[in-house]
Write an enzyme that holds these catalytic residues in place. Sequence first.
Site, mmCIF file in Angstrom:
data_model
loop_
_atom_site.group_PDB
_atom_site.id
_atom_site.type_symbol
_atom_site.label_atom_id
_atom_site.label_comp_id
_atom_site.label_asym_id
_atom_site.label_seq_id
_atom_site.Cartn_x
_atom_site.Cartn_y
_atom_site.Cartn_z
ATOM 1 N N ASP A 29 7.632 -4.235 -6.500
ATOM 2 C CA ASP A 29 7.628 -5.695 -6.442
ATOM 3 C C ASP A 29 6.345 -6.150 -5.741
ATOM 4 O O ASP A 29 6.091 -5.732 -4.602
ATOM 5 C CB ASP A 29 8.852 -6.178 -5.655
ATOM 6 C CG ASP A 29 8.943 -7.696 -5.554
ATOM 7 O OD1 ASP A 29 7.983 -8.395 -5.942
ATOM 8 O OD2 ASP A 29 9.983 -8.179 -5.059
ATOM 9 N N GLU A 79 -14.283 7.478 11.550
ATOM 10 C CA GLU A 79 -13.466 8.671 11.335
ATOM 11 C C GLU A 79 -13.683 9.177 9.912
ATOM 12 O O GLU A 79 -12.864 9.906 9.367
ATOM 13 C CB GLU A 79 -11.983 8.391 11.600
ATOM 14 C CG GLU A 79 -11.370 7.247 10.834
ATOM 15 C CD GLU A 79 -9.895 7.060 11.166
ATOM 16 O OE1 GLU A 79 -9.082 7.844 10.633
ATOM 17 O OE2 GLU A 79 -9.573 6.147 11.942
ATOM 18 N N CYS A 111 -9.176 4.872 14.812
ATOM 19 C CA CYS A 111 -9.638 3.483 14.658
ATOM 20 C C CYS A 111 -10.140 2.863 15.961
ATOM 21 O O CYS A 111 -10.643 1.736 15.961
ATOM 22 C CB CYS A 111 -8.515 2.627 14.082
ATOM 23 S SG CYS A 111 -7.956 3.189 12.469
ATOM 24 N N THR A 152 -2.575 0.382 1.768
ATOM 25 C CA THR A 152 -3.230 0.064 3.039
ATOM 26 C C THR A 152 -4.619 0.699 3.121
ATOM 27 O O THR A 152 -5.151 0.899 4.211
ATOM 28 C CB THR A 152 -2.379 0.518 4.242
ATOM 29 O OG1 THR A 152 -2.292 1.953 4.253
ATOM 30 C CG2 THR A 152 -0.987 -0.068 4.185
ATOM 31 N N SER A 201 4.046 5.916 13.530
ATOM 32 C CA SER A 201 2.780 5.201 13.676
ATOM 33 C C SER A 201 3.016 3.728 13.995
ATOM 34 O O SER A 201 2.393 3.155 14.893
ATOM 35 C CB SER A 201 1.952 5.347 12.398
ATOM 36 O OG SER A 201 0.693 4.722 12.551
ATOM 37 N N HIS A 233 -6.268 -4.820 16.043
ATOM 38 C CA HIS A 233 -6.582 -3.816 15.038
ATOM 39 C C HIS A 233 -5.638 -4.059 13.862
ATOM 40 O O HIS A 233 -4.431 -4.235 14.050
ATOM 41 C CB HIS A 233 -6.386 -2.409 15.603
ATOM 42 C CG HIS A 233 -6.329 -1.350 14.555
ATOM 43 N ND1 HIS A 233 -7.344 -1.163 13.643
ATOM 44 C CD2 HIS A 233 -5.362 -0.435 14.255
ATOM 45 C CE1 HIS A 233 -7.016 -0.169 12.831
ATOM 46 N NE2 HIS A 233 -5.817 0.293 13.181
ATOM 47 N N LYS A 242 3.522 -7.808 13.732
ATOM 48 C CA LYS A 242 4.738 -7.206 14.273
ATOM 49 C C LYS A 242 4.604 -6.970 15.780
ATOM 50 O O LYS A 242 5.530 -7.244 16.550
ATOM 51 C CB LYS A 242 5.023 -5.874 13.573
ATOM 52 C CG LYS A 242 5.508 -6.009 12.137
ATOM 53 C CD LYS A 242 5.726 -4.637 11.529
ATOM 54 C CE LYS A 242 6.176 -4.723 10.076
ATOM 55 N NZ LYS A 242 6.353 -3.375 9.471
ATOM 56 N N ASN A 275 -7.900 -2.052 5.039
ATOM 57 C CA ASN A 275 -8.106 -1.366 6.312
ATOM 58 C C ASN A 275 -9.545 -0.862 6.444
ATOM 59 O O ASN A 275 -10.021 -0.104 5.605
ATOM 60 C CB ASN A 275 -7.134 -0.189 6.405
ATOM 61 C CG ASN A 275 -7.059 0.408 7.794
ATOM 62 O OD1 ASN A 275 -7.780 0.009 8.694
ATOM 63 N ND2 ASN A 275 -6.175 1.369 7.963
ATOM 64 N N SER A 307 -5.001 5.765 16.313
ATOM 65 C CA SER A 307 -3.903 6.726 16.276
ATOM 66 C C SER A 307 -4.278 8.016 16.995
ATOM 67 O O SER A 307 -5.433 8.413 17.026
ATOM 68 C CB SER A 307 -3.538 7.037 14.824
ATOM 69 O OG SER A 307 -3.026 5.886 14.188
#
Length: 383
Positions: A29, A79, A111, A152, A201, A233, A242, A275, A307
Amino acid sequence: MNVGIDKISFFVPPYYVDMTDLALAREVDPNKFHIGIGQDKMAVNKKTQDIVTFAANAAKNILTDEDKKQIDMVIVGTESGIDESKASAVVLHRLLGIQPFARAFEIKEACYAGTAALQYAVAHINIHPESKVLVVASDIAKYGLASGGEPTQGVGAIAMLVSADPRILQLNNDSVALTQDIYDFWRPVGHDYPMVDGQLSNETYIQAFQKVWKEYQQRHKKSFADFHALTFHIPYTKMGKKALLAALEDEAPEEQERILAKYEASIVYSRQVGNLYTGSLYLGLISLLENAKLKAGEQIGLFSYGSGTVAEFFSGTLVGGFENQLLTELHQKQLAERKGLSITEYEEMFNDHLEVDADKEYDDALLYSIASISNTVRTYKED
């Protein structure tokens, strides 16, 4: 002495995939991409474009001949390195024509590396106020076709000129960093794509922000009310939101609305790019500066995350006349003039790998693109 960001710009390659097309091709979707993770377009690159070409194209937007004489350090946070030994910053230094008596090196910590480079630059300028430092965050975020991380992905670079008496953002001496040895995302040597524990993560990112924000409040006696906006970030635009929503739970509704409105301004460009790994926080900063109503003297909070994990919260103060140093028209024109790829074109470009051990010449219209490879050495097309 005031030290901070004097100039800033970004570069993304001239190709993108529309997330509706990607969703339909993957039998998902489209709202899962547009709303669920908050992405509308995803930047894509040819094999003749790497972190050096992105870095050079971003930096050329901001550097004058006088800057090149004053820069005595070039730092690349990435990275997505192209060599296990030689730093991309050394190649970038030559391509840009920066004076020879300068340091050039690369920093890695997922990152977070762009922020590590920025903080190193600030420390250097505090000791050598007459100099300038070029900081670049350049990356290619790839997870594989039809993989869980595919929506992403993204690619591009951010370039910042750090100096005394900056004309955009004065960085405050208030950073709080956090290091935790957690395998939420990693890429072992020899692997083309990273290993990701998606749930861990996301949880680690949110908890890292809560931890550094709480420590920052305790050390500096500040709250959300002290900041006009916060930038994050942005591995995908809903991730930062979030973390922000979790921290805003105890704030008054009007305070939540104020902070969230500025967050939306900070993700305008990321929604169209995806990203950037080390550069994503600073793409968010550029988006905020160019899409929100801001005034000199206002405080901007920045949350950096890499991370593995390292996180950091720090802040900056907007400088009078900062809006005159922005490249809004150039950035928006760059995004608008990209070519949209069909899914077939995107998949062909994704699978078209650079043969690093084959001597070969290439033809790419992009400035600073890879012109040839000989004995594994990349030669770049230059100005």
